[in-house]
Scaffold this active site. Structure first.
Site, PDB file in Angstrom:
ATOM      1  N   GLN A  18       0.577  -0.996   0.400  1.00 51.62           N
ATOM      2  CA  GLN A  18      -0.251   0.101   0.410  1.00 51.62           C
ATOM      3  C   GLN A  18       0.374   1.176   0.094  1.00 51.62           C
ATOM      4  OE1 GLN A  18      -1.990  -1.893   3.102  1.00 51.62           O
ATOM      5  NE2 GLN A  18      -3.657  -0.517   2.257  1.00 51.62           N
ATOM      6  N   HIS A 116       1.632  -9.469   4.804  1.00 46.49           N
ATOM      7  CA  HIS A 116       0.201  -7.931   5.184  1.00 46.49           C
ATOM      8  C   HIS A 116      -0.577  -7.974   3.898  1.00 46.49           C
ATOM      9  CE1 HIS A 116      -1.378  -4.410   7.063  1.00 46.49           C
ATOM     10  NE2 HIS A 116      -2.348  -3.896   6.635  1.00 46.49           N
ATOM     11  N   ASN A 160      -1.315 -10.543   9.609  1.00 43.46           N
ATOM     12  CA  ASN A 160      -1.970  -9.130   9.954  1.00 43.46           C
ATOM     13  C   ASN A 160      -3.389  -9.831   9.222  1.00 43.46           C
ATOM     14  OD1 ASN A 160      -2.762  -6.377   9.757  1.00 43.46           O
ATOM     15  ND2 ASN A 160      -3.042  -6.346   8.104  1.00 43.46           N
ATOM     16  N   GLU A 161      -3.693  -9.263   9.900  1.00 48.42           N
ATOM     17  CA  GLU A 161      -5.293 -10.004   9.733  1.00 48.42           C
ATOM     18  C   GLU A 161      -6.537 -11.176   8.519  1.00 48.42           C
ATOM     19  OE1 GLU A 161      -7.500  -6.030   8.016  1.00 48.42           O
ATOM     20  OE2 GLU A 161      -7.058  -5.336   9.558  1.00 48.42           O
ATOM     21  N   ASN A 297      -7.234  -4.881  15.534  1.00 47.71           N
ATOM     22  CA  ASN A 297      -6.974  -3.643  14.350  1.00 47.71           C
ATOM     23  C   ASN A 297      -8.633  -3.937  15.019  1.00 47.71           C
ATOM     24  OD1 ASN A 297      -4.501  -3.786  13.632  1.00 47.71           O
ATOM     25  ND2 ASN A 297      -5.169  -4.953  11.159  1.00 47.71           N
ATOM     26  N   GLU A 375      -4.542  -1.171  13.974  1.00 41.55           N
ATOM     27  CA  GLU A 375      -5.355   0.062  13.286  1.00 41.55           C
ATOM     28  C   GLU A 375      -6.006   0.259  14.257  1.00 41.55           C
ATOM     29  OE1 GLU A 375      -5.377  -1.773   9.572  1.00 41.55           O
ATOM     30  OE2 GLU A 375      -3.546  -2.910   9.774  1.00 41.55           O
ATOM     31  N   SER A 428      -5.356   2.180  -0.695  1.00 39.93           N
ATOM     32  CA  SER A 428      -6.214   1.641  -0.430  1.00 39.93           C
ATOM     33  C   SER A 428      -7.706   0.455  -0.979  1.00 39.93           C
ATOM     34  CB  SER A 428      -7.934   2.266   0.433  1.00 39.93           C
ATOM     35  OG  SER A 428      -8.868   1.234   0.844  1.00 39.93           O
ATOM     36  N   TRP A 429      -6.953  -1.399  -0.405  1.00 42.61           N
ATOM     37  CA  TRP A 429      -6.774  -2.323  -1.418  1.00 42.61           C
ATOM     38  C   TRP A 429      -8.029  -2.285  -2.450  1.00 42.61           C
ATOM     39  CZ3 TRP A 429      -2.255  -4.905  -0.747  1.00 42.61           C
ATOM     40  CH2 TRP A 429      -2.091  -4.895   0.367  1.00 42.61           C
ATOM     41  N   LYS A 435      -9.685   7.314  -0.524  1.00 39.53           N
ATOM     42  CA  LYS A 435      -9.917   7.437   0.980  1.00 39.53           C
ATOM     43  C   LYS A 435      -8.775   7.142   1.824  1.00 39.53           C
ATOM     44  CE  LYS A 435     -12.589   3.459   3.799  1.00 39.53           C
ATOM     45  NZ  LYS A 435     -12.923   2.235   3.466  1.00 39.53           N
ATOM     46  N   TYR A 437      -6.434   8.246   4.757  1.00 42.54           N
ATOM     47  CA  TYR A 437      -6.598   8.029   6.527  1.00 42.54           C
ATOM     48  C   TYR A 437      -5.630   8.555   6.982  1.00 42.54           C
ATOM     49  CZ  TYR A 437      -9.033   3.701   6.042  1.00 42.54           C
ATOM     50  OH  TYR A 437     -10.926   2.840   6.079  1.00 42.54           O
TER      51      TYR A 437
HETATM   52  C1  BGP Z   1      -6.936  -3.054   7.504  1.00 40.74           C
HETATM   53  C2  BGP Z   1      -5.884  -3.606   6.326  1.00 40.74           C
HETATM   54  C3  BGP Z   1      -5.249  -2.443   6.051  1.00 40.74           C
HETATM   55  C4  BGP Z   1      -5.741  -0.987   5.498  1.00 40.74           C
HETATM   56  C5  BGP Z   1      -7.057  -0.589   6.159  1.00 40.74           C
HETATM   57  C6  BGP Z   1      -8.606  -0.228   6.181  1.00 40.74           C
HETATM   58  O1  BGP Z   1      -8.089  -4.355   7.542  1.00 40.74           O
HETATM   59  O2  BGP Z   1      -4.828  -4.321   7.784  1.00 40.74           O
HETATM   60  O3  BGP Z   1      -4.240  -2.797   5.408  1.00 40.74           O
HETATM   61  O4  BGP Z   1      -6.324  -1.125   3.758  1.00 40.74           O
HETATM   62  O5  BGP Z   1      -7.458  -1.913   6.685  1.00 40.74           O
HETATM   63  O6  BGP Z   1      -8.489  -0.621   5.231  1.00 40.74           O
HETATM   64  P1  BGP Z   1      -9.563  -0.019   3.581  1.00 40.74           P
HETATM   65  O7  BGP Z   1      -8.512  -0.228   2.857  1.00 40.74           O
HETATM   66  O8  BGP Z   1     -10.539  -1.280   3.072  1.00 40.74           O
HETATM   67  O9  BGP Z   1     -10.332   1.431   4.140  1.00 40.74           O
END
Ligand code: BGP
Length: 468
Positions: A18, A116, A160-161, A297, A375, A428-429, A435, A437
Site C-alpha cells: 500500500q 500483510h 495481519n488480519e 485492528n 490499526e 486502499s486495497w 479513501k 487515512y
Molecule cells: C485493514 C488493513 C489495512 C488497511 C485498513 C483500511 O484491514 O490491514 O491494510 O487497508 O484495513 O481498510 P481500507 O483500505 O479497505 O479502507
C-alpha cells in the site's frame, strides 16, 4: 484528566504494497495484487503508491517531528524472496536494512509484519493459504527476516488480519481469486494461517532473540440489532466466524466445543468439513502460551439481523454512502443502526465496540500478555483547501477511540500502544486513493507530504499522553 501509561506507544501504520510503490525496483517479484490491479477493469494500482520505497526518510522525519514513537511497516515477502520460495534477494534485504535503520535513527520503533495481504504471485497461483505448503514457505521467509533484522527489530507480527484476507478472497470476492460466499474455503485457509503463525512463533522463540512476537487480528464487535433470539444468533455466529475462531486458535491453542459447533455447522452448509491434520492442534497449543502480544485492528462494529435469504454482498468501494449490502445465507445480515453514524464507505463508527472487544479478550482469554491497538482510523475524502487540510471528523474519530482504549485500561486491560491507520495516505486495497487515512496528506502526483490538522492534534496527544 486521564493519561496513557508512561511506556505507551503512539504510532502509525503502513503496509508494504500500500505504501512502497517501486514494484519493479530492487529485484522485487510480484505479489498477487500486482497482477490483479493491472487488469483492465482496475481503477488503480500500487505501482507507485506513496513511493515509500524512496520517501521513507521524509516520512520518518515527519513521524519524529509529530511525536510518534512507533511505526508499523511490513516486509514484502516478494522483495526478499521474489518467487516466494528459492533464492533470497540481497537487494530486498538491503532495502529493509536501510528502512529499519532510518526508523531507529528517528526514534520511531519499527513493528514489523511479515504477511500483510501480499502473498508472492507464484505461491498465490499454487493456492495461497489453501495450500498447506504455503505454511512452510512462509516460515522460511520469517526465518530469513528474523536472522537478518532480529538484532534491531524487537516487535514482530506474523500475519495481519487472517479474517480480512479470507473474507476478501473467498466471501466478498474483492481480493483475488475473487471467489464469493465460500465460507468453507475461508475457514480452512484461516486454520492454515494460524498453523503458520504458530510455527513462526516457535521459530522465533527457538532463535532466542530478545524481542516480542505476536499476531494481528481484525476484531470487530458483533451486536444483534434487536434482542430477538434469531438476531442474537446471527450476531453470535458472525462473531464466532470472524473473531472467536481466531482468538481461540492463537490464545487458547484449541478450538472450544462452542466454537467448533458453529464452524462445523458452517462447513456442513457447504457440504464439507474442516480438515485438521495430525499435529495441528499441538502447534496451536504450543504457540498459545508463547505469544508476546495480540495486535487488535479495530475500525467498526456490526449490527446483525437474522437472514435466511440468498447470500448477497455489495462492497462500497467508492465512498457512495448507503450502498453496502452484506448478507450471508445461514449466518446473518449486517443492518444499519439508526443511532450509529457511518463513514462514507458505510463503516459504523462505534468506539464502545472497541472497549467491549478489549475487555472481552481480557476476560475470555486471560493468558494474553499485552494488547496493542495496531490499526484504527477513519477513511475520509480529505479536501485540500488553500494549502491545508481540516480533517476534524478524523480527529473526533481518533479521540473517541483513544477514550475507548482508556476505558478498557481502567477496567484492567493491558493495552501498550496505539497505531493509527495510516501514517501518510496510502493505497486502499479495494477503494483506491480517494479513501484517505493518513496523518500526512500525500499529493499522489508530486509525492509531497503535508501534515493534516490531525497530525498537529496527534502530536499534542502524544506529548501529553492525554486525549485533548
Ligand atoms: C485493514 C488493513 C489495512 C488497511 C485498513 C483500511 O484491514 O490491514 O491494510 O487497508 O484495513 O481498510 P481500507 O483500505 O479497505 O479502507
Amino acid at each position: 484528566m486521564r493519561q496513557f501509561p508512561k511506556e505507551f506507544i503512539f504510532g502509525a501504520a503502513t503496509a508494504a504494497y500500500q505504501a512502497e510503490g517501486a514494484v519493479n525496483e530492487g529485484g522485487r517479484g510480484p505479489c498477487y495484487w500486482d497482477e490483479f490491479l493491472h487488469r483492465s477493469e482496475s481503477r488503480f494500482n500500487g505501482d507507485v503508491a506513496s513511493d515509500f520505497y524512496h520517501q521513507y526518510p521524509v516520512d520518518l522525519k515527519l513521524s519524529n517531528e509529530y511525536g510518534l514513537n512507533g511505526i508499523r511497516i511490513s516486509i514484502a515477502w516478494s522483495r526478499v524472496i521474489p518467487n516466494g520460495t528459492g533464492e533470497v534477494n540481497e537487494e530486498g534485504l538491503a532495502f529493509y536494512d536501510r528502512l529499519i535503520d532510518e526508523c531507529l535513527a528517528n526514534g520511531v520503533e519499527p513493528v514489523v509484519t511479515l504477511h500483510h495481504f501480499d502473498t508472492p504471485l507464484s505461491l498465490f497461483h499454487q493456492g495461497d493459504w489453501l495450500n498447506r505448503d504455503n505454511i512452510d514457505h512462509f516460515v522460511r521467509f520469517a526465518e530469513v527476516c528474523f536472522k537478518r533484522f532480529g538484532d534491531r527489530v524487537k516487535k514482530w507480527v506474523s500475519i495481519n488480519e487472517p479474517w480480512s484476507v479470507v473474507a476478501g478472497q473467498y466471501i466478498i470476492g474483492h481480493f483475488p481469486p475473487n471467489i464469493r460466499y465460500d465460507v468453507a474455503k475461508a475457514i480452512q485457509a484461516m486454520h492454515h494461517m494460524m498453523i503458520a503463525h504458530a510455527k513462526v512463533v516457535d521459530t522465533y522463540k527457538r532463535m532466542e532473540l530478545d524481542g516480542e512476537v505476536g499476531i494481528i487480528h481484525i476484531l470487530e464487535s458483533k451486536y444483534p440489532i434487536t434482542e430477538s433470539e434469531e438476531d442474537r444468533e446471527a450476531a453470535y455466529v458472525e462473531d464466532v466466524l470472524a473473531n472467536q475462531f481466531m482468538l481461540d486458535a492463537c490464545l487458547k491453542g484449541t478450538y472450544t466445543t462452542e466454537t467448533l459447533a458453529v464452524i462445523e455447522r458452517l462447513m456442513t452448509l457447504q457440504q464439507t468439513t474442516l480438515v485438521i491434520e495430525e499435529g495441528d492442534m499441538e502447534w496451536l497449543e504450543l504457540a498459545s502460551s508463547q505469544n508476546d502480544f495480540l495486535g487488535v485492528n479495530y475500525y467498526a462494529s456490526h449490527f446483525l439481523a437474522a437472514y435466511e435469504g440468498e447470500s448477497g454482498i455489495h462492497h462500497n468501494g467508492t465512498g457512495e454512502k448507503g450502498t453496502s449490502v452484506f448478507g450471508l445465507k445461514g449466518i446473518g445480515k449486517r443492518v444499519s443502526n439508526p443511532d450509529v453514524p457511518t463513514t462514507d464507505w458505510d463503516w459504523p463508527i462505534y468506539p464502545a465496540g472497541l472497549t467491549d472487544m478489549l475487555v472481552r479478550v481480557h476476560r475470555q482469554y486471560p493468558n494474553y500478555k499485552a494488547m496493542y491497538v495496531t490499526e484504527n482510523g477513519m477513511g475520509y475524502k480529505d479536501d485540500l483547501i488553500d494549502g491545508s487540510i481540516d480533517d476534524t471528523p478524523r480527529i473526533d474519530y481518533i479521540a473517541q477511540h483513544l477514550n475507548a482504549i482508556l476505558d478498557a485500561i481502567e477496567q484492567g486491560v493491558t493495552v501498550r500502544g496505539y497505531f493509527l491507520w495510516s501514517l501518510m495516505d496510502v493505497l486502499s486495497w479495494t477503494n483506491g486513493f480517494n479513501k484517505r487515512y493518513g496523518l500526512f496528506y500525500v499529493d499522489f502526483e508530486t509525492q509531497e507530504r503535508l501534515p493534516k490538522k490531525s497530525a498537529r492534534w496527534m502530536r499534542e496527544v502524544a506529548n501529553r499522553r492525554q486525549v485533548i
